[in-house]
Design a protein around this motif. Structure first.
Motif, PDB file in Angstrom:
ATOM      1  N   VAL A  74      42.950  10.941  48.337  1.00 35.28           N
ATOM      2  CA  VAL A  74      41.894  11.875  48.709  1.00 35.28           C
ATOM      3  C   VAL A  74      40.804  11.141  49.470  1.00 35.28           C
ATOM      4  N   ASP A  75      40.406  11.729  50.588  1.00 34.99           N
ATOM      5  CA  ASP A  75      39.255  11.236  51.349  1.00 34.99           C
ATOM      6  C   ASP A  75      38.105  12.156  50.980  1.00 34.99           C
ATOM      7  N   ARG A  76      37.202  11.669  50.156  1.00 36.86           N
ATOM      8  CA  ARG A  76      36.109  12.508  49.651  1.00 36.86           C
ATOM      9  C   ARG A  76      35.104  12.872  50.740  1.00 36.86           C
ATOM     10  N   ILE A  77      35.061  12.092  51.818  1.00 32.92           N
ATOM     11  CA  ILE A  77      34.136  12.390  52.912  1.00 32.92           C
ATOM     12  C   ILE A  77      34.633  13.586  53.719  1.00 32.92           C
ATOM     13  N   THR A  78      35.917  13.575  54.090  1.00 34.91           N
ATOM     14  CA  THR A  78      36.465  14.677  54.897  1.00 34.91           C
ATOM     15  C   THR A  78      36.977  15.836  54.049  1.00 34.91           C
ATOM     16  N   GLU A  79      37.054  15.630  52.724  1.00 30.49           N
ATOM     17  CA  GLU A  79      37.595  16.632  51.809  1.00 30.49           C
ATOM     18  C   GLU A  79      39.030  16.992  52.174  1.00 30.49           C
ATOM     19  N   CYS A  80      39.805  15.954  52.477  1.00 31.22           N
ATOM     20  CA  CYS A  80      41.213  16.122  52.814  1.00 31.22           C
ATOM     21  C   CYS A  80      42.060  15.198  51.952  1.00 31.22           C
ATOM     22  N   VAL A  81      43.342  15.525  51.857  1.00 29.45           N
ATOM     23  CA  VAL A  81      44.296  14.754  51.070  1.00 29.45           C
ATOM     24  C   VAL A  81      45.366  14.215  52.008  1.00 29.45           C
ATOM     25  N   TYR A  82      45.666  12.922  51.885  1.00 31.50           N
ATOM     26  CA  TYR A  82      46.723  12.277  52.682  1.00 31.50           C
ATOM     27  C   TYR A  82      47.988  12.169  51.846  1.00 31.50           C
ATOM     28  N   PHE A  83      49.117  12.443  52.483  1.00 35.72           N
ATOM     29  CA  PHE A  83      50.432  12.185  51.903  1.00 35.72           C
ATOM     30  C   PHE A  83      51.208  11.390  52.944  1.00 35.72           C
ATOM     31  N   ASP A  84      51.526  10.129  52.646  1.00 34.19           N
ATOM     32  CA  ASP A  84      52.349   9.344  53.562  1.00 34.19           C
ATOM     33  C   ASP A  84      53.793   9.763  53.381  1.00 34.19           C
ATOM     34  N   GLY A  85      54.473  10.045  54.487  1.00 35.25           N
ATOM     35  CA  GLY A  85      55.862  10.459  54.396  1.00 35.25           C
ATOM     36  C   GLY A  85      56.421  10.860  55.742  1.00 35.25           C
ATOM     37  N   PRO A  86      57.676  11.266  55.749  1.00 36.71           N
ATOM     38  CA  PRO A  86      58.418  11.495  56.993  1.00 36.71           C
ATOM     39  C   PRO A  86      58.149  12.836  57.675  1.00 36.71           C
ATOM     40  N   VAL A  87      56.930  13.012  58.162  1.00 39.87           N
ATOM     41  CA  VAL A  87      56.630  14.205  58.953  1.00 39.87           C
ATOM     42  C   VAL A  87      57.361  14.043  60.285  1.00 39.87           C
ATOM     43  N   LEU A  88      58.122  15.057  60.690  1.00 43.37           N
ATOM     44  CA  LEU A  88      58.937  14.924  61.900  1.00 43.37           C
ATOM     45  C   LEU A  88      58.144  15.068  63.186  1.00 43.37           C
ATOM     46  N   ALA A  89      57.123  15.879  63.175  1.00 44.59           N
ATOM     47  CA  ALA A  89      56.353  16.078  64.397  1.00 44.59           C
ATOM     48  C   ALA A  89      54.945  16.498  64.039  1.00 44.59           C
ATOM     49  N   GLY A  90      54.067  16.204  64.928  1.00 47.44           N
ATOM     50  CA  GLY A  90      52.677  16.590  64.754  1.00 47.44           C
ATOM     51  C   GLY A  90      52.033  16.629  66.112  1.00 47.44           C
ATOM     52  N   GLY A  91      50.764  16.369  66.148  1.00 49.72           N
ATOM     53  CA  GLY A  91      50.049  16.355  67.419  1.00 49.72           C
ATOM     54  C   GLY A  91      50.330  15.085  68.195  1.00 49.72           C
ATOM     55  N   ARG A  92      49.589  14.918  69.284  1.00 50.84           N
ATOM     56  CA  ARG A  92      49.748  13.707  70.100  1.00 50.84           C
ATOM     57  C   ARG A  92      49.460  12.461  69.275  1.00 50.84           C
ATOM     58  N   ASN A  93      48.459  12.559  68.428  1.00 45.62           N
ATOM     59  CA  ASN A  93      48.148  11.499  67.482  1.00 45.62           C
ATOM     60  C   ASN A  93      47.529  12.169  66.265  1.00 45.62           C
ATOM     61  N   GLY A  94      47.345  11.441  65.222  1.00 48.23           N
ATOM     62  CA  GLY A  94      46.829  12.032  63.991  1.00 48.23           C
ATOM     63  C   GLY A  94      45.398  12.496  64.054  1.00 48.23           C
ATOM     64  N   HIS A  95      44.703  12.146  65.108  1.00 49.52           N
ATOM     65  CA  HIS A  95      43.299  12.520  65.197  1.00 49.52           C
ATOM     66  C   HIS A  95      43.106  13.893  65.826  1.00 49.52           C
ATOM     67  N   THR A  96      44.200  14.533  66.190  1.00 43.13           N
ATOM     68  CA  THR A  96      44.155  15.870  66.770  1.00 43.13           C
ATOM     69  C   THR A  96      44.666  16.864  65.728  1.00 43.13           C
ATOM     70  N   PRO A  97      43.895  17.902  65.400  1.00 46.27           N
ATOM     71  CA  PRO A  97      44.385  18.883  64.417  1.00 46.27           C
ATOM     72  C   PRO A  97      45.687  19.532  64.879  1.00 46.27           C
ATOM     73  N   VAL A  98      46.533  19.844  63.911  1.00 46.37           N
ATOM     74  CA  VAL A  98      47.798  20.526  64.214  1.00 46.37           C
ATOM     75  C   VAL A  98      47.847  21.836  63.435  1.00 46.37           C
ATOM     76  N   ARG A  99      48.594  22.775  63.975  1.00 45.80           N
ATOM     77  CA  ARG A  99      48.784  24.042  63.273  1.00 45.80           C
ATOM     78  C   ARG A  99      50.211  24.181  62.773  1.00 45.80           C
ATOM     79  N   THR A 100      51.077  23.241  63.135  1.00 37.92           N
ATOM     80  CA  THR A 100      52.470  23.299  62.712  1.00 37.92           C
ATOM     81  C   THR A 100      52.922  21.924  62.240  1.00 37.92           C
ATOM     82  N   LEU A 101      53.552  21.891  61.075  1.00 37.36           N
ATOM     83  CA  LEU A 101      54.141  20.664  60.532  1.00 37.36           C
ATOM     84  C   LEU A 101      55.644  20.881  60.418  1.00 37.36           C
ATOM     85  N   PHE A 102      56.399  19.848  60.733  1.00 33.12           N
ATOM     86  CA  PHE A 102      57.855  19.881  60.611  1.00 33.12           C
ATOM     87  C   PHE A 102      58.275  18.796  59.627  1.00 33.12           C
ATOM     88  N   VAL A 103      59.076  19.176  58.640  1.00 36.31           N
ATOM     89  CA  VAL A 103      59.575  18.231  57.640  1.00 36.31           C
ATOM     90  C   VAL A 103      61.045  18.548  57.420  1.00 36.31           C
TER      91      VAL A 103
END
Length: 125
Positions: A74-103
């Protein structure tokens, strides 16, 4: 399941996210291809329900994947939770919000277990 919806496309699960009107980009999902996903704390229960819905609809998703996902961080500053794992696709980089996750469907059981563990004891993450 809100704000998530789920579908299966071949061997992949597709999770679509609809942010609240006016939501800041920093509190929307982010994904780093092949590495991790960041989910707003408030959206974790919906993602867990979406993953469960896919698992219930696919017989091949009942096994595997636990060793491919990390415990929640948990990142208490951003109020988000990280899960490291095999996400198949996302945005150009992790710093861009995405609306679709592929697993990969084969990796969903592990993600479900990590989501469930986080929801059972969010203060321990």
């Amino acid at each position: 399941m809100a704000p998530w919806s789920a579908a299966v496309d071949g061997r992949d699960a597709v999770f679509s996210y609809v942010p609240e009107v006016g939501a800041q980009p920093r509190i929307q999902p982010h994904a780093w291809r092949g590495r991790s996903v960041l989910v707003p704390v408030a959206a974790v229960p919906g993602l867990a329900a979406a993953v469960e819905a896919v698992l219930e609809s696919t017989a091949t998703a009942k096994v595997g994947g636990l060793d491919r996902w990390s415990r929640a961080r948990v990142d208490r500053i951003t109020e988000c939770v990280y899960f490291d794992g095999p996400v198949l696709a996302g945005g150009r980089n992790g710093h861009t919000p995405v609306r679709t996750l592929f697993v990969a469907v084969a990796d969903l059981r592990g993600l479900r277990l990590r989501l469930t563990a986080y929801l059972a004891a969010p203060g321990l993450a």
